[in-house]
Motif scaffolding. Structure first.
Motif, PDB file in Angstrom:
ATOM      1  N   ILE A   1       5.853   9.768  19.383  1.00 21.82           N
ATOM      2  CA  ILE A   1       4.493  10.095  19.832  1.00 21.82           C
ATOM      3  C   ILE A   1       4.545  11.192  20.911  1.00 21.82           C
ATOM      4  CG2 ILE A   1       2.510   9.200  21.114  1.00 21.82           C
ATOM      5  CD1 ILE A   1       2.949   6.549  19.612  1.00 21.82           C
ATOM      6  N   THR A   2       5.509  11.033  21.862  1.00 19.33           N
ATOM      7  CA  THR A   2       5.651  12.038  22.929  1.00 19.33           C
ATOM      8  C   THR A   2       5.979  13.414  22.352  1.00 19.33           C
ATOM      9  OG1 THR A   2       6.437  10.305  24.440  1.00 19.33           O
ATOM     10  CG2 THR A   2       6.896  12.606  25.036  1.00 19.33           C
TER      11      THR A   2
ATOM     12  N   ALA B   1      -1.968  13.144  15.334  1.00 22.51           N
ATOM     13  CA  ALA B   1      -1.942  12.494  16.650  1.00 22.51           C
ATOM     14  C   ALA B   1      -2.823  11.256  16.664  1.00 22.51           C
ATOM     15  CB  ALA B   1      -2.401  13.502  17.711  1.00 22.51           C
TER      16      ALA B   1
ATOM     17  N   GLN C   1       2.898  14.861  20.858  1.00 27.24           N
ATOM     18  CA  GLN C   1       1.976  15.374  21.873  1.00 27.24           C
ATOM     19  C   GLN C   1       2.408  16.747  22.382  1.00 27.24           C
ATOM     20  OE1 GLN C   1       1.916  12.180  24.711  1.00 27.24           O
ATOM     21  NE2 GLN C   1       0.173  11.141  23.726  1.00 27.24           N
ATOM     22  N   SER C   2       3.726  16.920  22.563  1.00 29.10           N
ATOM     23  CA  SER C   2       4.241  18.239  23.007  1.00 29.10           C
ATOM     24  C   SER C   2       3.921  19.319  21.989  1.00 29.10           C
ATOM     25  CB  SER C   2       5.757  18.165  23.232  1.00 29.10           C
ATOM     26  OG  SER C   2       6.064  17.221  24.234  1.00 29.10           O
TER      27      SER C   2
ATOM     28  N   VAL D   1       1.427  19.215  19.892  1.00 27.55           N
ATOM     29  CA  VAL D   1      -0.023  19.471  19.951  1.00 27.55           C
ATOM     30  C   VAL D   1      -0.345  20.441  21.096  1.00 27.55           C
ATOM     31  CG1 VAL D   1      -2.255  18.414  20.471  1.00 27.55           C
ATOM     32  CG2 VAL D   1      -0.705  17.333  18.827  1.00 27.55           C
ATOM     33  N   GLU D   2       0.272  20.266  22.279  1.00 32.33           N
ATOM     34  CA  GLU D   2       0.021  21.176  23.409  1.00 32.33           C
ATOM     35  C   GLU D   2       0.473  22.597  23.081  1.00 32.33           C
ATOM     36  OE1 GLU D   2       2.038  19.396  26.657  1.00 32.33           O
ATOM     37  OE2 GLU D   2       0.564  17.767  26.929  1.00 32.33           O
TER      38      GLU D   2
ATOM     39  N   GLN E   1      -1.623   7.653  17.333  1.00 32.51           N
ATOM     40  CA  GLN E   1      -2.251   6.866  18.391  1.00 32.51           C
ATOM     41  C   GLN E   1      -2.657   5.488  17.865  1.00 32.51           C
ATOM     42  OE1 GLN E   1      -2.526   7.739  21.562  1.00 32.51           O
ATOM     43  NE2 GLN E   1      -3.511   5.786  22.125  1.00 32.51           N
TER      44      GLN E   1
ATOM     45  N   ARG F   1      -4.066  17.265  15.102  1.00 27.71           N
ATOM     46  CA  ARG F   1      -4.976  16.293  15.713  1.00 27.71           C
ATOM     47  C   ARG F   1      -5.059  15.032  14.874  1.00 27.71           C
ATOM     48  NH1 ARG F   1      -9.925  20.401  17.342  1.00 27.71           N
ATOM     49  NH2 ARG F   1      -8.991  21.178  19.301  1.00 27.71           N
TER      50      ARG F   1
END
Length: 417
Positions: free
Chosen positions: A317-318, A272, A321-322, A324-325, A276, A269
């Motif tokens: 970044i993408t 991220a 995010q993957s 993080v999911e 961000q 987090r």
């Protein structure tokens, strides 16, 4: 003829008859029956003859006549021929047979206290067994039985066995007359009511003792079953405790993994958020570059290069995010595993409580069975003392110098002399 005083089985051709007594003679031999009838013809109704053999059932059977008349009978065992090489079977004849019950009926035995004489050794075991089975032995006041010194006619036919059987039924041995032939003694018994009562008391005590022993064995078996159940319960409780320890270890492992995943998730987090922030900064730069493009063509190449860098950052970044999911999904799986472990732990604790309750119940039952066993052991001890008192009292009665039974025995011996 009224009820007889003497029932004389196997009386032979020259029976010894009391001139004052009422007598029923029983003789199966066709050679002896006519002779006996001639002897008793002048005695009136005081003496009566039944020409029959005593057997297990009423009917007809083959009678074996030997050169030694006293050994003739429905069955002449092989040991007799070995004992007496001169013994021979002369002939056979068909005779009537009567069971003991039918014989007593024909003899019109209605009163107690009569004398039973049997001079046929092969008949004695059958006679005693049927009298005992029919409950008719207690009615006899005296018995004169000719038997073998050895069991020539099978088990229970020898003198020692007959004496033991009648003593157990309350009869006292008055005399053993074997002067004429040691192999075939005549045993004379008299019924002793006190001895019979003591024998019945002893039998009842033995039966009670046997019942107590049986009950004690049952209690011991139940105690052993209870002990086995207690041990099984303890083993089950130990297994449950081991399973509980394993579940607790698994729960600790799951909690550790959960903490580690939560830390990794927090780090993701933070990364991220940082990406961000960087993306927002990059956006601002992109807008500044676009504005600068309008101001100057010279800066176009630099702007394109900056744009390519921004695209690379967006790709990163993408990717983040993957990740993080994926970490969020792993966190949910770990939480579900932790909840399952907590449920297993609760179930194990409930099973442990139930096993402890069962163990307590088995321990209470074990204590109750142990108390019952101690009471049974005490009762057996008291019964053994009472049996000893009865035996000592019997010996004192028989050994007392002024005992009425000893005086009757002495008078009987003088009368025989």
């Amino acid at each position: 003829m009224s009820a007889p005083d003497i029932l004389y089985i196997g009386c032979g051709p020259d029976p010894d008859i009391d001139p004052e007594a009422r007598v029923v003679l029983v003789e199966p031999s066709p050679d002896h029956v006519p002779v006996i009838r001639g002897q008793v013809r002048g005695m009136g109704r005081r003496v009566r003859l039944i020409p029959a053999a005593v057997a297990a059932e009423t009917g007809n059977a083959t009678f074996h006549i030997c050169n030694f008349a006293d050994l003739s009978g429905l069955d002449v065992p092989a040991p007799l021929f070995e004992l007496m090489p001169g013994l021979k079977q002369v002939k056979t004849a068909q005779v009537q047979t009567l069971s003991v019950a039918d014989l007593l009926g024909q003899a019109r035995i209605r009163e107690d206290g009569y004398t039973l004489r049997c001079a046929a050794p092969g008949v004695v075991p059958l006679l005693l067994n049927q009298l005992l089975a029919d409950g008719a032995l207690d009615r006899i006041g005296a018995l004169w039985l000719t038997v073998g010194a050895e069991p020539f006619h099978g088990p229970g036919s020898d003198a020692a066995s007959v004496i033991a059987t009648l003593r157990a039924q309350g009869y006292r041995l008055l005399a053993r007359e074997d002067d004429a032939d040691p192999d075939w003694p005549c045993l004379k018994f008299e019924r002793d009511p006190a001895l019979a009562e003591l024998s019945r008391a002893r039998d009842a005590a033995e039966a009670a003792k046997s019942a107590l022993e049986t009950e004690r064995a049952g209690l011991l078996a139940r105690l052993q079953e209870s002990e086995a159940a207690r041990q099984a319960a303890e083993a089950g409780a130990a297994a449950i405790r081991a399973d509980l320890a394993n579940v607790q270890d698994r729960a600790r492992t799951v909690n550790t993994q959960r903490d580690r995943l939560e830390a990794e998730l927090e780090a993701a987090r933070e990364q991220a958020a940082r990406l961000q922030s960087e993306a927002e900064t990059a956006g601002e730069k992109l807008r500044a570059a676009q504005e600068a493009r309008a101001r100057a063509e010279a800066e176009l190449e630099e702007t394109r290069t900056a744009h390519a860098g921004l695209k690379a950052q967006l790709t990163e970044i993408t990717t983040l995010q993957s990740r993080v999911e994926a970490l969020a999904k792993d966190r949910d799986v770990q939480r579900a595993a932790a909840e399952t472990a907590r449920a297993d732990l609760g179930m194990a604790l409930r099973m442990q409580a139930m096993a402890a309750a069962d163990l307590k119940d088995l321990q209470d039952r074990h204590a109750a069975l142990s108390a019952t066993k101690e009471r049974q052991d005490a009762l057996l001890g008291q019964l053994a003392l009472q049996l000893g008192d009865v035996s000592e009292h019997l010996q004192q009665i028989e050994a007392a110098p002024g005992s009425p039974r000893l005086e009757r025995g002495a008078a009987a011996k003088k009368g025989d002399a």
